[in-house]
Design a protein around this motif. Structure first.
Motif, short mmCIF file in Angstrom:
data_model
loop_
_atom_site.label_atom_id
_atom_site.label_comp_id
_atom_site.label_asym_id
_atom_site.label_seq_id
_atom_site.Cartn_x
_atom_site.Cartn_y
_atom_site.Cartn_z
N SER A 782 0.92 -1.11 -0.06
CA SER A 782 -0.12 0.06 0.01
C SER A 782 0.98 1.23 0.26
CB SER A 782 -0.86 -0.11 1.05
OG SER A 782 -1.74 -1.09 1.22
N ALA A 783 2.08 1.26 -0.23
CA ALA A 783 2.88 2.50 -0.53
C ALA A 783 2.32 3.28 -1.51
CB ALA A 783 4.35 2.08 -1.06
N CYS A 784 1.71 2.74 -2.71
CA CYS A 784 1.04 3.32 -3.91
C CYS A 784 -0.07 4.13 -3.35
CB CYS A 784 0.72 2.47 -4.91
SG CYS A 784 -0.27 0.96 -4.22
N VAL A 785 -0.66 3.49 -2.37
CA VAL A 785 -2.03 4.05 -2.12
C VAL A 785 -1.85 5.36 -1.15
CG1 VAL A 785 -4.11 3.87 -0.69
CG2 VAL A 785 -3.10 1.97 -1.59
N ALA A 786 -0.82 5.41 -0.24
CA ALA A 786 -0.37 6.49 0.70
C ALA A 786 0.30 7.55 -0.55
CB ALA A 786 0.72 6.12 1.57
N ALA A 787 1.12 7.19 -1.31
CA ALA A 787 1.66 8.23 -2.19
C ALA A 787 0.66 8.90 -3.00
CB ALA A 787 2.59 7.36 -3.34
N CYS A 788 -0.53 8.12 -3.25
CA CYS A 788 -1.74 8.79 -4.19
C CYS A 788 -2.44 9.76 -3.27
CB CYS A 788 -2.59 7.66 -4.50
SG CYS A 788 -3.63 8.47 -5.65
N TYR A 789 -2.46 9.37 -2.09
CA TYR A 789 -3.16 10.45 -0.95
C TYR A 789 -2.13 11.60 -0.87
CZ TYR A 789 -6.98 7.63 1.19
OH TYR A 789 -8.13 7.32 1.55
N ALA A 790 -1.03 11.64 -1.09
CA ALA A 790 -0.10 12.74 -0.91
C ALA A 790 0.07 13.55 -2.28
CB ALA A 790 1.32 12.26 -0.58
N GLU A 791 0.10 12.81 -3.26
CA GLU A 791 0.28 13.62 -4.53
C GLU A 791 -1.12 14.36 -5.13
OE1 GLU A 791 3.08 13.83 -6.43
OE2 GLU A 791 2.19 14.62 -8.24
N ASN A 792 -2.23 13.74 -4.77
CA ASN A 792 -3.35 14.18 -5.44
C ASN A 792 -4.39 14.88 -4.42
OD1 ASN A 792 -2.66 13.58 -8.25
ND2 ASN A 792 -2.56 11.37 -7.37
N ASN A 793 -4.11 15.09 -3.27
CA ASN A 793 -4.86 15.86 -2.40
C ASN A 793 -5.96 15.20 -2.04
OD1 ASN A 793 -3.02 17.79 -2.69
ND2 ASN A 793 -4.35 19.29 -3.97
N LEU A 794 -5.96 13.78 -1.86
CA LEU A 794 -7.12 13.08 -1.37
C LEU A 794 -7.31 13.40 0.13
CD1 LEU A 794 -6.33 9.53 -3.12
CD2 LEU A 794 -7.28 11.68 -3.91
N PRO A 795 -8.54 13.48 0.33
CA PRO A 795 -8.89 13.71 1.74
C PRO A 795 -9.33 12.35 2.38
CG PRO A 795 -10.93 14.00 0.07
CD PRO A 795 -9.83 13.92 -0.64
N PHE A 796 -9.10 12.30 3.72
CA PHE A 796 -9.46 11.43 4.63
C PHE A 796 -10.72 11.57 5.10
CE2 PHE A 796 -8.17 13.87 8.19
CZ PHE A 796 -7.17 14.52 7.84
N VAL A 797 -11.33 10.39 5.38
CA VAL A 797 -13.00 10.66 5.65
C VAL A 797 -13.20 10.10 7.16
CG1 VAL A 797 -13.48 10.98 3.50
CG2 VAL A 797 -13.62 8.82 4.42
N GLY A 798 -12.31 9.35 7.53
CA GLY A 798 -12.76 8.64 8.81
C GLY A 798 -13.54 7.39 8.94
N LYS A 799 -13.51 6.76 10.02
CA LYS A 799 -14.26 5.41 9.99
C LYS A 799 -15.95 5.52 9.62
CE LYS A 799 -15.27 1.51 13.21
NZ LYS A 799 -14.81 1.35 14.85
N GLU A 800 -16.34 6.37 10.12
CA GLU A 800 -17.90 6.41 9.88
C GLU A 800 -18.22 6.20 8.55
OE1 GLU A 800 -16.48 8.06 12.32
OE2 GLU A 800 -17.22 6.74 13.83
N MET A 801 -17.48 7.49 7.77
CA MET A 801 -17.57 7.52 6.52
C MET A 801 -17.29 6.48 5.56
SD MET A 801 -19.31 10.19 5.82
CE MET A 801 -20.31 10.37 7.40
N ILE A 802 -15.96 5.73 5.95
CA ILE A 802 -15.77 4.63 5.24
C ILE A 802 -16.83 3.71 5.27
CG2 ILE A 802 -14.04 2.82 5.09
CD1 ILE A 802 -11.86 4.92 5.79
N ASP A 803 -17.23 3.39 6.46
CA ASP A 803 -18.69 2.49 6.40
C ASP A 803 -19.78 2.82 5.55
OD1 ASP A 803 -19.56 0.25 7.71
OD2 ASP A 803 -20.41 1.32 9.44
N ARG A 804 -19.78 3.93 5.09
CA ARG A 804 -21.06 4.21 4.10
C ARG A 804 -20.53 4.28 3.05
NH1 ARG A 804 -23.77 9.39 7.41
NH2 ARG A 804 -25.53 8.85 5.80
#
Lengths: 1000, 172
Positions: A782-804
């Motif tokens: 999952s290094a690629c996933v973290a790199a994508c979060y950093a490069e492309n301004n992906l927001p983190f949404v938290g547990k409740e939102m992931i559940d939805r």
């Protein structure tokens, strides 16, 4: 319409009028920046709008990868691997990427704080803080030389020197110290010392081996140097001719839980917890008995036979449940492989001992398992030393304690009674970034620079020296730890001059003196006297060395250090070690054991304050933002536990509670719990989530006997993955090694009779961007996933939102559990937008926001998007993400955002575009230089980060490019995900290769 | 009744949209911007023929053209003594060192709308004159926009020159 002949009602009028009024009354909004403020004096290194790159060293784990920081307008926005560094070789893991969220963490301490008598913290100035610190030191030093202690992780050479010479000696202090890592491998150090007389740990070369057996070492996740070992493992797994046959490296994992590493190995053996050593001894027994000990290893065969006498395969089968035939086969494969490695990651000594002897006896020492000459061992305190220091704290013999880079209040086992010890110390000074559990005991809290803001030198192995350099100005009013010590040293009587005022100057002087030493040592010695001391240097010579050093230092700073080849030490097994055979305990009688393991991202808990690391699903369980207790279905039934039911885990040390994850990937008599969460401090992203298993473990152990009770409560464990079964669809595919060797074409499910075209084909006259992803190399780290979060301004949404179902990752790790035994242990693949040629998302967009670009991408124009989400519904790969809310990055996390791309707002669909900003950047550079884009010039963030080099990006039109060659060279492993849908993706996957299991 | 209502609504709607369209496009270049010091592009770029990129030096190297650092101003005015009286607030700190250098807070004239990524560099390398978008700056004492920089303006030029009109090139 019911209202009138012309169908225009009063209601409609009001609606229309209201719309018009609203449109007219929206105030003309002022854009955020209407000012242009130029530099007063320009910085020659900074071109506004262009990135600068600074080489430094990652301090997120003890592996210390070389990294390159991408800096825009004076702030770091992305970290990448340093290609010059032999450890990282240009790659970086998810934890390294997340260091960015450490610098910009909104919960970082912003000012020095002092705890007043009422227990509340009050902000003070730096002058007050340092005066308080120095006054307390003066008082303590007056009481005796050993009245000030330090608790820290390995500081590295520069800070260690400053601590001892710049600070402790002016104050005439001897500083009892605890240098400690919670997952320190005491057993491994002990075994290396007993077997080889070494005080450091061996280095592994998996790429030089053909056979590998790991006893609980999660070398693809957290163990030792995961980036380096992942790269080596990819080479190990690459299909090529070894010992005259086409094959891939054979890997076996021994451990109670299927970790990601276990899943990527060919075989997963799960003997009872604590009997891993028996299995290793059984293999050793066979190696000795069958005469497979290599003569060049100089290991005494008879001594080895006696040593392992009690562990014949039959006995081992009784002890471990692993059949004698398997033990014999493993021994044979290990001994006869052209290069083999046994590694141990368990917390018991005997497994380390047995694997060390196994490596030595089979002649692998010095080949695949090496020690280096002149290797500086990590500074670490022995268990006894730690206990002694804590004891003197408890006795009130310590007046001042300094804590830095370590969180003992969270990580130290309860048996050490740390909280009791720290409570007895009248003055605790905490140096750190985000206040943690230990800071709650502190009387003075000093904010220090993050490693990305400060100077030091990383502890590293022989051959290399790695600089930690500031890549930007500090975010907050913090100071460098080394600088604080130096200024305090001056207050204690150290002579003040400019060479001792700053860490950077001390560091440079240290490098200068070792440079001088090297030059002096390399000068020719007088003939006939090889041991004679070289002649003293003339002033002219010394001045010349200083001049040359300037260039050397400049280069070291530019490259992030010096990276020489280490010299392999000539090491052999000490015969004495075979004299006393290990007395292994009988298989544990406890009904249930607790097994705790470092979380791949949170590690020992230090990652918990970085939201990316909690947001990215743990690859095997696919769970987020929580601690779970992995329980086998049979055990769960026996204990009356349902999925998500909270279970109380009670050990002799204490009890924790965690929701249950029912899973086949764990032994029946083991409950597996990841480390990392259960913080009571460490900022908003860590505090109050999950449970802390350190609080129920003995010091230095990761296992314990346990009693599990259902509590009757439950808490939902959340995963973005909806199914673990591929339902027979061809998403992630694999091919057996036999089929590769015999040239059997892979079977495809449900293909359409012939690809069909409804419209004229779209031509791509310039480029058609594509990707090749080798699933045989991919480990799911999952290094690629973290790199994508950093490069492309992906927001983190938290547990409740992931559940939805609202996770925002553009690339994810798909994990499927195979339903037939003729498959790899897990199907794992990165899934991202496939940039389909016939994209299902495009024709359904009513506003042409999803459209096909000239270069074959499925473009997404954010300002056209009206948020119908038709495209998401129509995407068979489920890689489009919808912004349900305006994403938020609490200050100063927003400073990490990449200014080269749009930060999307609420109501907009978004997706992977192969890092189009990087494509554009390269295209502009190429056009400006009047040349075509070079192959390999464009590297998307995911491909850049990948430690296994599983992802290659390139132009489909360029048949000679690396990406297309990788496809051509690996036929017939290539396939398209869900090819039967005729979407014609631009991403070609290469099938994972697995060994058929079930054969002894 | 309904007819009156309909026409009234239409007038309101159209009127509202007109106001919305012309009255509140904050991204448009502004004609009313007054700068903190009476800097004249006519004197510099026109009368004295100073090339644009002498001051806007990043245009050929970066996405932004860059506003010249104060040091660049002082480089000429500090030594040549040109206008030393009027410019003393800017130049004096550089000579007597008793006060920190003056920071000039210019007011922005050109702004790009959100969701657009524009890069100066390829335009300069393609030989597009600065005046193509920014108008005859060398004749202006105070910068006023000549062209409305909107998507139509960009696309027109890209069409004429036969260069890319792919949406994602600007919208990413």
């Amino acid at each position: 319409m019911p209202d009138g002949p012309d169908g225009f009602s009063r209601r409609s009028f009001i609606k229309l009028a209201a719309t018009a009024a609203a449109a007219a009354s929206v105030p003309a909004c002022e854009p955020a920046s209407r000012k242009l403020i130029p530099y007063v004096i320009p910085d020659n290194d900074v071109i506004p709008g262009e990135p600068s790159f600074y080489a430094t060293t990652c301090m997120e784990c003890p592996a210390h990868c070389g990294i390159v920081a991408r800096v825009r307008e004076g702030r770091v926005i992305k970290l990448e691997g340093n290609p010059l560094d032999p450890v990282s070789r240009g790659a970086i893991c998810a934890r390294g990427q997340a260091a960015l969220q450490g610098v910009y963490n909104p919960d970082r301490l912003r000012h020095p704080m002092r705890r007043e008598a009422d227990g509340a913290l009050h902000e003070i100035t730096w002058d007050e803080a340092l005066d308080t610190f120095n006054d307390k030191l003066r008082a303590a030093a007056g009481n005796g030389a050993k009245r000030v202690a330090i608790i820290s992780s390995d500081l590295g050479p520069a800070l260690r020197t400053i601590l001892i010479f710049g600070w402790a000696s002016p104050w005439r202090l001897q500083v009892p110290s605890i240098f400690y890592e919670p997952l320190d491998e005491a057993a491994a150090y002990q075994a290396a010392f007993d077997c080889f007389g070494r005080i450091d740990l061996p280095n592994y070369r998996i790429d030089r081996a053909e056979f590998l057996i790991s006893f609980g070492a999660d070398f693809l996740e957290t163990w030792r140097s995961p980036v380096e070992l992942t790269r080596q493992y990819a080479a190990f797994r690459a299909p090529r001719v070894r010992s005259a046959a086409m094959t891939v490296g054979h890997a076996v994992y021994v451990g109670p839980r299927m970790s990601l590493t276990a899943a990527r190995c060919d075989e997963w053996l799960a003997p009872p917890l604590g009997t891993e050593a028996n299995l290793a001894m059984g293999i050793l027994h066979e190696v000795a008995a069958q005469g497979w000990v290599r003569p060049e290893s100089k290991v005494d065969v008879n001594a080895l036979k006696t040593f392992a006498a009690a562990y014949d395969p039959g006995s081992v089968e009784k002890q471990t449940g692993v059949s004698a035939a398997i033990v014999r086969r493993l021994a044979q494969q290990f001994a006869q492989a052209n290069g083999a490695i046994a590694m141990a990651g368990t917390d018991d000594y005997e497994t380390h001992l047995a694997t060390s002897i196994l490596n030595a006896a089979t002649g692998n020492l010095g080949r695949t398992v090496t020690f280096y000459e002149r290797n500086t061992p990590a500074s670490r305190s022995s268990t006894k030393g730690i206990e002694a220091t804590l004891e003197s704290m408890r006795k009130g013999e310590i007046d001042v304690v300094l804590v830095t880079g370590s969180n003992p209040a969270y990580m130290m086992a309860p048996a050490l009674r740390f909280n009791e010890a720290i409570a007895k110390v009248p003055f605790v000074v905490w140096f750190g970034t985000v206040p943690d559990e230990t800071a709650e005991h502190a009387h003075l809290l000093l904010p220090i620079h993050h490693p990305l803001e400060s100077w030091s030198e990383a502890p590293t192995r022989a051959g290399a020296r790695k600089l930690v350099q500031p890549v930007m100005q500090p975010v907050f009013d913090s100071r460098a730890f080394g600088d604080i010590l130096l200024s305090s040293g001056h207050a204690g009587g150290a002579p003040a001059n400019e060479r001792t005022a700053a860490t950077s100057a001390v560091l440079e002087d240290m490098w200068l003196s070792s440079y001088e030493e090297e030059v002096r040592a390399s000068r020719p010695k007088p003939a006939g006297a090889p041991n004679a001391k070289p002649a003293p240097m003339s002033p002219v010579e010394a001045a010349e060395i200083k001049r040359n050093f300037a260039g050397f230092w400049e280069q070291a700073r530019r490259e992030g250090g010096t990276f020489g080849e280490p010299q392999v030490a000539d090491v052999s097994l000490k015969p004495d070690v075979l004299k006393t055979p290990p007395k292994l305990a009988a298989p544990p009688v406890t009904e249930l054991s607790l097994f705790c393991y470092p979380h791949i991202f949170l590690y020992d808990g230090r990652g918990a304050d970085k939201p990316w690391l909690s947001e990215i699903p743990e690859p095997v369980t696919q769970l987020v933002w929580d601690t779970w207790a992995e329980v086998h279905p049979d055990t769960a039934r026996r204990l009356g536990l349902a999925q998500d039911a909270i279970v109380e885990l009670k050990t002799p040390q204490g009890a924790i509670e965690a929701p249950v994850l029912i899973s086949d990937h764990v032994r029946r008599d083991v409950i597996a719990v990841p480390l990392g969460l259960g913080h009571t401090a460490l900022g908003r992203y860590a505090k109050g989530r999950g449970a802390n298993p350190f609080s129920v473990l003995e010091f230095g152990r990761r296992t314990s006997s346990v009693i599990a009770h259902p509590t009757g409560k439950s808490r939902r464990l959340v995963s973005p993955l909806s199914k673990s079964d591929q339902m027979g669809r061809a998403i992630v595919e694999a091919i057996s090694l036999d089929d590769i060797v015999n040239g059997v074409a892979p079977k495809r499910e449900a293909m359409p009779p012939e690809p069909y075209e409804m419209y004229d084909d779209i031509p791509y006259p310039k480029h058609q961007w594509g990707m090749t992803i080798d699933l045989n190399s991919c480990t799911g780290c999952s290094a690629c996933v973290a790199a994508c979060y950093a490069e492309n301004n992906l927001p983190f949404v938290g547990k409740e939102m992931i559940d939805r179902g609202r996770i925002m990752s553009w690339i994810r790790i798909e994990r499927y559990v195979p339903t037939s035994p003729d498959a790899p242990q897990l199907y794992i693949a990165p899934m991202l937008c496939q940039q389909c040629h016939h994209a299902p998302c495009e024709p359904v967009c009513p506003v042409f926001a999803a459209y096909h670009t000239e270069e074959g991408l499925n473009g997404q124009v954010y300002n056209r998007c009206v948020g119908t989400r038709y495209c998401e519904n129509n995407c068979p790969y489920k890689v489009r993400r919808f912004n349900w809310f305006k994403p938020e990055w609490p200050e100063p996390l927003n400073l990490q955002l990449n200014p080269d791309i749009t930060t999307r707002g609420a109501g907009v669909m978004e997706k992977c575009n192969f890092c189009f900003q990087r494509i554009r950047y390269a295209e502009i550079n190429a056009a400006d230089e009047g040349r075509p884009v070079r192959d390999g010039e464009i590297v998307p963030a995911c491909a850049q980060a990948c430690p296994a080099n599983a992802i290659t990006f390139g132009d489909i039109n360029d048949a000679n490019g690396a990406m297309m060659r990788r496809r051509a060279d690996n036929r017939p492993r290539d396939y398209l995900a869900l090819e039967d849908l005729n979407t014609r993706p631009a991403i070609t996957y290469l099938r994972d290769i697995y060994r058929r299991r079930g054969k002894a | 009744m309904n007819r009156i209502l309909l026409s009234l609504a239409s007038v309101l709607l159209v009127g509202g949209l007109v106001v919305a369209a012309f009255g509140q496009r904050p991204w448009l270049a502004r004609a009313d911007v007054v700068q903190p010091i009476p800097f004249s592009h006519r004197v510099h770029a026109g009368d004295n023929h100073i090339p644009c990129q002498y001051c806007h030096e990043y245009a050929r190297r970066s996405r932004t053209a860059g506003v010249p650092p104060v040091q660049r101003c002082v480089g000429c005015h500090g030594t040549s003594g040109l206008l030393s009286g009027a410019l003393s607030p800017v130049t004096q700190p550089w000579t007597d060192k008793s006060q920190p250098p003056f920071e000039i807070r210019w007011n922005r004239v050109y702004t790009l709308p959100d969701f657009v990524r524009f890069t100066h560099k390829p335009h300069i390398h393609a030989g597009v004159a600065c005046q193509t978008c920014h108008g005859p700056v060398e004749t202006m004492d105070r910068i006023v926009p000549v062209h409305e920089i909107n998507m139509g303006f960009c696309i027109n030029c890209h069409t004429q020159r036969g260069v890319t009109k792919d949406c994602i090139v600007c919208h990413h």
